[in-house]
Design a protein around this motif. Structure first.
Motif, short mmCIF file in Angstrom:
data_model
loop_
_atom_site.label_atom_id
_atom_site.label_comp_id
_atom_site.label_asym_id
_atom_site.label_seq_id
_atom_site.Cartn_x
_atom_site.Cartn_y
_atom_site.Cartn_z
N VAL A 1 0.84 -1.19 0.00
CA VAL A 1 0.00 0.00 0.00
C VAL A 1 0.88 1.25 0.00
CG1 VAL A 1 -1.74 1.27 1.33
CG2 VAL A 1 -1.83 -1.22 1.20
N LYS A 2 2.01 1.17 0.68
CA LYS A 2 2.94 2.31 0.77
C LYS A 2 4.34 1.71 0.89
CE LYS A 2 3.97 6.14 3.90
NZ LYS A 2 3.62 6.70 5.22
N TYR A 3 5.31 2.35 0.23
CA TYR A 3 6.68 1.83 0.27
C TYR A 3 7.66 2.98 0.42
CZ TYR A 3 11.05 -0.40 -1.15
OH TYR A 3 12.33 -0.85 -1.18
N ASP A 4 8.52 2.89 1.41
CA ASP A 4 9.60 3.86 1.63
C ASP A 4 10.88 3.22 1.10
OD1 ASP A 4 11.72 5.40 2.61
OD2 ASP A 4 10.63 5.94 4.43
N ALA A 5 11.31 3.67 -0.08
CA ALA A 5 12.47 3.07 -0.74
C ALA A 5 13.79 3.41 -0.05
CB ALA A 5 12.52 3.51 -2.20
N LYS A 6 13.80 4.45 0.75
CA LYS A 6 15.03 4.81 1.47
C LYS A 6 15.22 3.95 2.72
CE LYS A 6 15.80 9.40 -0.27
NZ LYS A 6 16.18 8.94 -1.56
N LYS A 7 14.14 3.73 3.46
CA LYS A 7 14.21 2.94 4.70
C LYS A 7 13.94 1.46 4.44
CE LYS A 7 12.67 6.67 7.74
NZ LYS A 7 11.59 7.10 8.64
N HIS A 8 13.42 1.14 3.27
CA HIS A 8 13.05 -0.23 2.91
C HIS A 8 12.05 -0.83 3.89
CE1 HIS A 8 15.98 0.03 -0.22
NE2 HIS A 8 16.93 0.28 0.66
N ILE A 9 10.98 -0.08 4.10
CA ILE A 9 9.84 -0.57 4.88
C ILE A 9 8.57 -0.31 4.08
CG2 ILE A 9 10.90 -0.33 7.16
CD1 ILE A 9 9.39 2.31 7.48
N ALA A 10 7.56 -1.12 4.33
CA ALA A 10 6.31 -0.99 3.56
C ALA A 10 5.11 -1.19 4.47
CB ALA A 10 6.29 -2.02 2.44
N ASP A 11 4.01 -0.55 4.08
CA ASP A 11 2.71 -0.83 4.67
C ASP A 11 2.03 -1.78 3.69
OD1 ASP A 11 3.45 1.08 6.50
OD2 ASP A 11 1.99 2.58 5.85
N ILE A 12 1.43 -2.83 4.22
CA ILE A 12 0.85 -3.85 3.35
C ILE A 12 -0.58 -4.19 3.76
CG2 ILE A 12 3.05 -4.90 2.73
CD1 ILE A 12 2.49 -7.04 4.88
N ALA B 1 -6.61 -6.36 8.72
CA ALA B 1 -6.03 -5.04 9.00
C ALA B 1 -4.70 -4.90 8.26
CB ALA B 1 -5.81 -4.88 10.50
N GLN B 2 -4.33 -3.67 7.93
CA GLN B 2 -3.04 -3.42 7.30
C GLN B 2 -1.93 -3.64 8.31
OE1 GLN B 2 -2.65 0.42 5.48
NE2 GLN B 2 -4.25 0.02 3.96
N TYR B 3 -0.78 -4.04 7.81
CA TYR B 3 0.43 -4.16 8.63
C TYR B 3 1.29 -2.96 8.26
CZ TYR B 3 -0.74 -9.13 9.42
OH TYR B 3 -1.33 -10.32 9.76
N LEU B 4 1.80 -2.26 9.23
CA LEU B 4 2.56 -1.04 9.00
C LEU B 4 4.04 -1.23 9.27
CD1 LEU B 4 0.09 1.45 10.75
CD2 LEU B 4 0.10 0.72 8.36
N ASP B 5 4.86 -0.53 8.52
CA ASP B 5 6.32 -0.51 8.70
C ASP B 5 6.93 -1.91 8.71
OD1 ASP B 5 6.19 2.25 8.84
OD2 ASP B 5 6.07 2.28 11.02
N VAL B 6 6.59 -2.69 7.72
CA VAL B 6 7.11 -4.05 7.60
C VAL B 6 8.46 -3.98 6.87
CG1 VAL B 6 6.69 -6.36 6.66
CG2 VAL B 6 4.77 -4.98 7.52
N PRO B 7 9.53 -4.54 7.46
CA PRO B 7 10.83 -4.52 6.79
C PRO B 7 10.80 -5.33 5.48
CG PRO B 7 11.05 -5.22 9.08
CD PRO B 7 9.59 -5.16 8.78
N VAL B 8 11.59 -4.87 4.52
CA VAL B 8 11.65 -5.51 3.21
C VAL B 8 13.03 -6.15 3.05
CG1 VAL B 8 11.49 -5.15 0.71
CG2 VAL B 8 10.05 -3.81 2.26
N VAL C 1 4.50 0.26 -4.85
CA VAL C 1 3.11 0.28 -4.41
C VAL C 1 2.30 -0.53 -5.41
CG1 VAL C 1 1.08 1.73 -4.08
CG2 VAL C 1 3.30 2.48 -3.20
N GLY C 2 1.47 -1.42 -4.92
CA GLY C 2 0.65 -2.28 -5.76
C GLY C 2 1.24 -3.66 -5.99
N ALA C 3 2.52 -3.85 -5.69
CA ALA C 3 3.14 -5.17 -5.87
C ALA C 3 2.52 -6.18 -4.91
CB ALA C 3 4.65 -5.07 -5.63
#
Length: 156
Positions: free
Chosen positions: A35-46, A59-66, A113-115
């Motif tokens: 749903v959201k991806y921070d390419a600098k920190k490599h964390i995503a909301d899914i 429920a969405q999971y927030l700040d999941v490490p990639v 986002v969307g992957a």
């Protein structure tokens, strides 16, 4: 009075229901959409793709490490894109006068986002893990919790 066979059958049925309940609540691996991806920190909301049993969205999971394998190729291609563009547009090598490196690039980044991603849930609490190869002591007795999820691969 019920027969022994009836009692055994009832016990077995109830045990299987209990077993099913336990299995439904142990999180291991699942599919999710970014749903959201921070390419600098490599964390995503899914957003997990599987709904809860009654059809409600999870429920969405927030700040999941990639995991590095999910974004490493994207970063490598970005790094070489200027060089490939220059070669495509202004090559002095006869063999490269009609090169098309950029034309062969994937149309989208893998981690975006969307992957659709595969998410793994760690066996133990990872709050005290510092992101290195050093051993650590879990902060709690938490096991198979959504709080300890990691994106391990990009599926689509």
């Amino acid at each position: 009075m019920r027969s022994a066979a009836t009692k055994n059958t009832a016990w077995y049925i109830n045990f299987k229901k209990f077993q099913g309940y336990i299995f439904k609540h142990i999180e291991c691996n699942f599919l999710a959409r970014v749903v959201k991806y921070d390419a600098k920190k490599h964390i995503a909301d899914i957003q997990p793709l599987a709904n809860i049993g009654d059809g409600t969205k999870s429920a969405q999971y927030l700040d999941v490490p990639v995991a590095r394998t999910c974004y490493q190729l994207d970063e490598l291609l970005d790094h070489f894109k200027p060089d490939y563009s220059a070669t495509d547009s202004n090559s002095h090598l006869p063999a490269h006068t009609s090169s098309n490196f950029i034309g062969h690039y994937p149309p989208t980044k893998a981690m975006r986002v969307g992957a659709v991603v595969v998410v793994s849930v760690l066996d133990r609490d990872a709050d005290n893990w510092d992101g290195t190869g050093k051993t650590f002591t879990p902060e709690s007795s938490r096991t198979h919790s959504a709080n300890d999820s990691v994106i391990t691969s990009v599926f689509l």
